[in-house]
Design a protein around this motif. Structure first.
Motif, PDB file in Angstrom:
ATOM      1  N   PHE A  18       0.832  -1.197   0.000  1.00 43.44           N
ATOM      2  CA  PHE A  18       0.000   0.000   0.000  1.00 43.44           C
ATOM      3  C   PHE A  18       0.873   1.255   0.000  1.00 43.44           C
ATOM      4  CE2 PHE A  18      -3.101  -3.083   0.896  1.00 43.44           C
ATOM      5  CZ  PHE A  18      -4.360  -2.525   0.738  1.00 43.44           C
ATOM      6  N   ASN A  19       1.980   1.191   0.739  1.00 48.94           N
ATOM      7  CA  ASN A  19       2.872   2.338   0.814  1.00 48.94           C
ATOM      8  C   ASN A  19       3.536   2.612  -0.533  1.00 48.94           C
ATOM      9  OD1 ASN A  19       4.368   4.416   2.316  1.00 48.94           O
ATOM     10  ND2 ASN A  19       6.143   3.108   1.958  1.00 48.94           N
ATOM     11  N   ARG A  35      -9.692   3.655  -1.500  1.00 47.57           N
ATOM     12  CA  ARG A  35     -10.087   3.235  -2.843  1.00 47.57           C
ATOM     13  C   ARG A  35     -10.307   1.726  -2.893  1.00 47.57           C
ATOM     14  NH1 ARG A  35      -6.257   6.558  -7.185  1.00 47.57           N
ATOM     15  NH2 ARG A  35      -7.148   8.639  -6.811  1.00 47.57           N
ATOM     16  N   LEU A  36      -9.430   0.979  -2.242  1.00 48.80           N
ATOM     17  CA  LEU A  36      -9.584  -0.472  -2.256  1.00 48.80           C
ATOM     18  C   LEU A  36     -10.852  -0.893  -1.522  1.00 48.80           C
ATOM     19  CD1 LEU A  36      -8.434  -3.204  -3.085  1.00 48.80           C
ATOM     20  CD2 LEU A  36      -7.219  -3.264  -0.897  1.00 48.80           C
ATOM     21  N   VAL A  37     -11.116  -0.274  -0.386  1.00 46.43           N
ATOM     22  CA  VAL A  37     -12.341  -0.592   0.369  1.00 46.43           C
ATOM     23  C   VAL A  37     -13.571  -0.315  -0.493  1.00 46.43           C
ATOM     24  CG1 VAL A  37     -13.774   0.112   2.326  1.00 46.43           C
ATOM     25  CG2 VAL A  37     -11.325  -0.268   2.646  1.00 46.43           C
ATOM     26  N   ALA A  38     -13.588   0.825  -1.185  1.00 42.05           N
ATOM     27  CA  ALA A  38     -14.727   1.174  -2.033  1.00 42.05           C
ATOM     28  C   ALA A  38     -14.895   0.160  -3.157  1.00 42.05           C
ATOM     29  CB  ALA A  38     -14.542   2.575  -2.598  1.00 42.05           C
ATOM     30  N   LEU A  39     -13.768  -0.285  -3.741  1.00 41.91           N
ATOM     31  CA  LEU A  39     -13.837  -1.274  -4.815  1.00 41.91           C
ATOM     32  C   LEU A  39     -14.351  -2.609  -4.276  1.00 41.91           C
ATOM     33  CD1 LEU A  39     -13.268  -1.999  -7.771  1.00 41.91           C
ATOM     34  CD2 LEU A  39     -10.919  -2.569  -7.102  1.00 41.91           C
ATOM     35  N   GLU A  40     -13.868  -3.010  -3.119  1.00 39.52           N
ATOM     36  CA  GLU A  40     -14.324  -4.266  -2.525  1.00 39.52           C
ATOM     37  C   GLU A  40     -15.818  -4.216  -2.221  1.00 39.52           C
ATOM     38  OE1 GLU A  40     -10.263  -5.930  -0.360  1.00 39.52           O
ATOM     39  OE2 GLU A  40     -11.530  -4.489   0.710  1.00 39.52           O
ATOM     40  N   GLN A  41     -16.298  -3.077  -1.768  1.00 42.13           N
ATOM     41  CA  GLN A  41     -17.729  -2.926  -1.512  1.00 42.13           C
ATOM     42  C   GLN A  41     -18.522  -3.013  -2.808  1.00 42.13           C
ATOM     43  OE1 GLN A  41     -17.861   0.826   0.558  1.00 42.13           O
ATOM     44  NE2 GLN A  41     -17.444  -0.091   2.580  1.00 42.13           N
ATOM     45  N   THR A  49      -5.522  -9.365   1.145  1.00 36.34           N
ATOM     46  CA  THR A  49      -5.261  -9.525   2.576  1.00 36.34           C
ATOM     47  C   THR A  49      -3.912  -8.889   2.868  1.00 36.34           C
ATOM     48  OG1 THR A  49      -4.191 -11.677   2.241  1.00 36.34           O
ATOM     49  CG2 THR A  49      -6.559 -11.677   2.720  1.00 36.34           C
ATOM     50  N   ARG A  50      -3.739  -8.372   4.069  1.00 34.23           N
ATOM     51  CA  ARG A  50      -2.482  -7.739   4.463  1.00 34.23           C
ATOM     52  C   ARG A  50      -1.756  -8.609   5.472  1.00 34.23           C
ATOM     53  NH1 ARG A  50      -3.090  -1.214   5.107  1.00 34.23           N
ATOM     54  NH2 ARG A  50      -4.950  -0.888   3.859  1.00 34.23           N
ATOM     55  N   SER A  51      -0.427  -8.638   5.331  1.00 32.58           N
ATOM     56  CA  SER A  51       0.419  -9.347   6.288  1.00 32.58           C
ATOM     57  C   SER A  51       1.781  -8.683   6.299  1.00 32.58           C
ATOM     58  CB  SER A  51       0.552 -10.824   5.898  1.00 32.58           C
ATOM     59  OG  SER A  51       1.305 -10.953   4.694  1.00 32.58           O
ATOM     60  N   GLN A  56      -1.536  -9.396  -0.341  1.00 29.11           N
ATOM     61  CA  GLN A  56      -1.671 -10.591  -1.168  1.00 29.11           C
ATOM     62  C   GLN A  56      -3.088 -10.688  -1.701  1.00 29.11           C
ATOM     63  OE1 GLN A  56       0.967 -12.543  -1.829  1.00 29.11           O
ATOM     64  NE2 GLN A  56       2.246 -11.248  -0.517  1.00 29.11           N
ATOM     65  N   LEU A  57      -3.212 -11.059  -2.971  1.00 26.46           N
ATOM     66  CA  LEU A  57      -4.521 -11.239  -3.576  1.00 26.46           C
ATOM     67  C   LEU A  57      -5.263 -12.407  -2.943  1.00 26.46           C
ATOM     68  CD1 LEU A  57      -3.782 -10.765  -7.385  1.00 26.46           C
ATOM     69  CD2 LEU A  57      -5.379  -9.389  -6.046  1.00 26.46           C
ATOM     70  N   THR A  58      -6.536 -12.203  -2.672  1.00 29.47           N
ATOM     71  CA  THR A  58      -7.388 -13.309  -2.263  1.00 29.47           C
ATOM     72  C   THR A  58      -7.792 -14.105  -3.506  1.00 29.47           C
ATOM     73  OG1 THR A  58      -9.388 -11.993  -2.523  1.00 29.47           O
ATOM     74  CG2 THR A  58      -8.300 -11.915  -0.362  1.00 29.47           C
ATOM     75  N   THR A  59      -8.482 -15.210  -3.287  1.00 30.04           N
ATOM     76  CA  THR A  59      -8.997 -15.986  -4.422  1.00 30.04           C
ATOM     77  C   THR A  59      -9.917 -15.130  -5.279  1.00 30.04           C
ATOM     78  OG1 THR A  59      -8.865 -18.033  -3.155  1.00 30.04           O
ATOM     79  CG2 THR A  59     -10.302 -18.035  -5.094  1.00 30.04           C
ATOM     80  N   GLU A  60     -10.760 -14.325  -4.592  1.00 23.06           N
ATOM     81  CA  GLU A  60     -11.659 -13.428  -5.322  1.00 23.06           C
ATOM     82  C   GLU A  60     -10.874 -12.362  -6.083  1.00 23.06           C
ATOM     83  OE1 GLU A  60     -13.660 -15.619  -2.292  1.00 23.06           O
ATOM     84  OE2 GLU A  60     -11.932 -14.264  -2.152  1.00 23.06           O
ATOM     85  N   GLY A  61      -9.781 -11.884  -5.484  1.00 27.40           N
ATOM     86  CA  GLY A  61      -8.932 -10.910  -6.154  1.00 27.40           C
ATOM     87  C   GLY A  61      -8.301 -11.472  -7.412  1.00 27.40           C
ATOM     88  N   LEU A  62      -7.859 -12.721  -7.338  1.00 30.93           N
ATOM     89  CA  LEU A  62      -7.279 -13.381  -8.507  1.00 30.93           C
ATOM     90  C   LEU A  62      -8.315 -13.517  -9.622  1.00 30.93           C
ATOM     91  CD1 LEU A  62      -5.235 -16.175  -6.709  1.00 30.93           C
ATOM     92  CD2 LEU A  62      -4.274 -14.376  -8.156  1.00 30.93           C
TER      93      LEU A  62
END
Length: 285
Positions: A18-19, A35-41, A49-51, A56-62
């Motif tokens: 993100f940085n 922006r990411l939150v709005a897109l996910e909504q 997911t963040r770590s 990292q992309l989730t399955t849905e992101g992929l």
């Protein structure tokens, strides 16, 4: 859903940070997150997911990624479609590798115009990396380049291998060539690797440039030796003041047609590819 959300999502795929995405896009980290939150909504699923290892992309992101790329390209093409283009039926934006422009641009454009008289053409000499990026976003429709950058959205087709010859203002052979007067050509990673393998003693010289025309200009000003396209080399030798270095190896640079994967079977892109191959291949016309 807004296009800046799509752009942010696609940049995050590249950076996994993100940085870093905030820095690249000139935003605050909180804006990237928003922006990411709005897109996910909007899509109804979590995309990252963040770590400590990064985003990292989730399955849905992929699953969403190829659709996001198509959305971005469609939006770019839609914006271009409404721009004024006179009486032309369509507008094509074509990128050409910088080093091809001096010797081939005029003939290529003449061929393309004869092939597609109903089209308005925008031609932009550039480097391979930028052209690949522009093809992905839809800012270019077609490109001739030296270095394919593999991406899931792009298709590349080999057209030809252009020969480069070593010319000199003084040296007739490699043994008589002074390394301190050598202009090292760096036209692409493939060319650089071939040059290093064939002429390792000339690969660490103090002066290096990335275009045949720049090599020729430097030789005209300072003298010395350097690789240029064979067509340019023969013209310079014929004009006087230069000679071919007789025992120097010919170095060949592959040329590729590049386009978005969805256009690889399109009639227009096939015709552009065929015309470019004829122009790039000596004797094929």
């Amino acid at each position: 859903m807004q296009m800046d959300q799509i752009d942010t999502f696609l940049d995050l795929i590249e950076t996994r940070s993100f940085n870093r995405t905030a820095e690249r896009m000139g935003l605050t980290q909180s804006t990237v997150s928003a922006r990411l939150v709005a897109l996910e909504q909007a899509v109804g699923a979590r995309l990252f997911t963040r770590s400590r290892a990064g985003a990292q992309l989730t399955t849905e992101g992929l699953k969403f990624e190829p659709h996001a790329r198509l959305l971005r390209q469609e939006w770019t093409m839609a914006r271009r479609a409404v721009l004024a283009s006179g009486t032309a039926a369509m507008t094509l934006r074509i990128g050409v590798q910088n080093d091809l422009a001096p010797a081939h641009l005029g003939a290529l454009v003449a061929d393309f115009r004869a092939l597609l008289p109903q089209a308005a053409l925008y031609i932009e000499p550039d480097y391979s990396t930028q052209m690949c990026a522009d093809l992905v976003t839809g800012a270019l429709d077609f490109a001739l380049l030296f270095t394919p950058k593999p991406q899931p959205d792009l298709y590349f087709e080999t057209l030809a291998e252009l020969p480069y010859r070593l010319i000199s203002t003084t040296a007739e052979t490699l043994a008589s060539l002074a390394p301190e007067t050598y202009v090292c050509a760096n036209f692409s990673p493939a060319f650089e690797a071939a040059h290093r393998q064939l002429l390792p003693h000339l690969s660490a010289t103090p002066l290096s440039v990335g275009q045949s025309s720049a090599v020729a200009l430097l030789l005209a000003q300072m003298g010395g030796a350097g690789y240029v396209l064979e067509t340019q080399a023969r013209s310079l030798v014929a004009a006087g003041g230069y000679q071919m270095v007789a025992d120097a190896p010919v170095i060949r640079q592959p040329v590729y047609a590049a386009m978005h994967l969805r256009n690889r079977t399109g009639t227009t892109h096939k015709r552009l590819t065929q015309a470019a191959r004829r122009r790039m291949t000596p004797g094929a016309r």
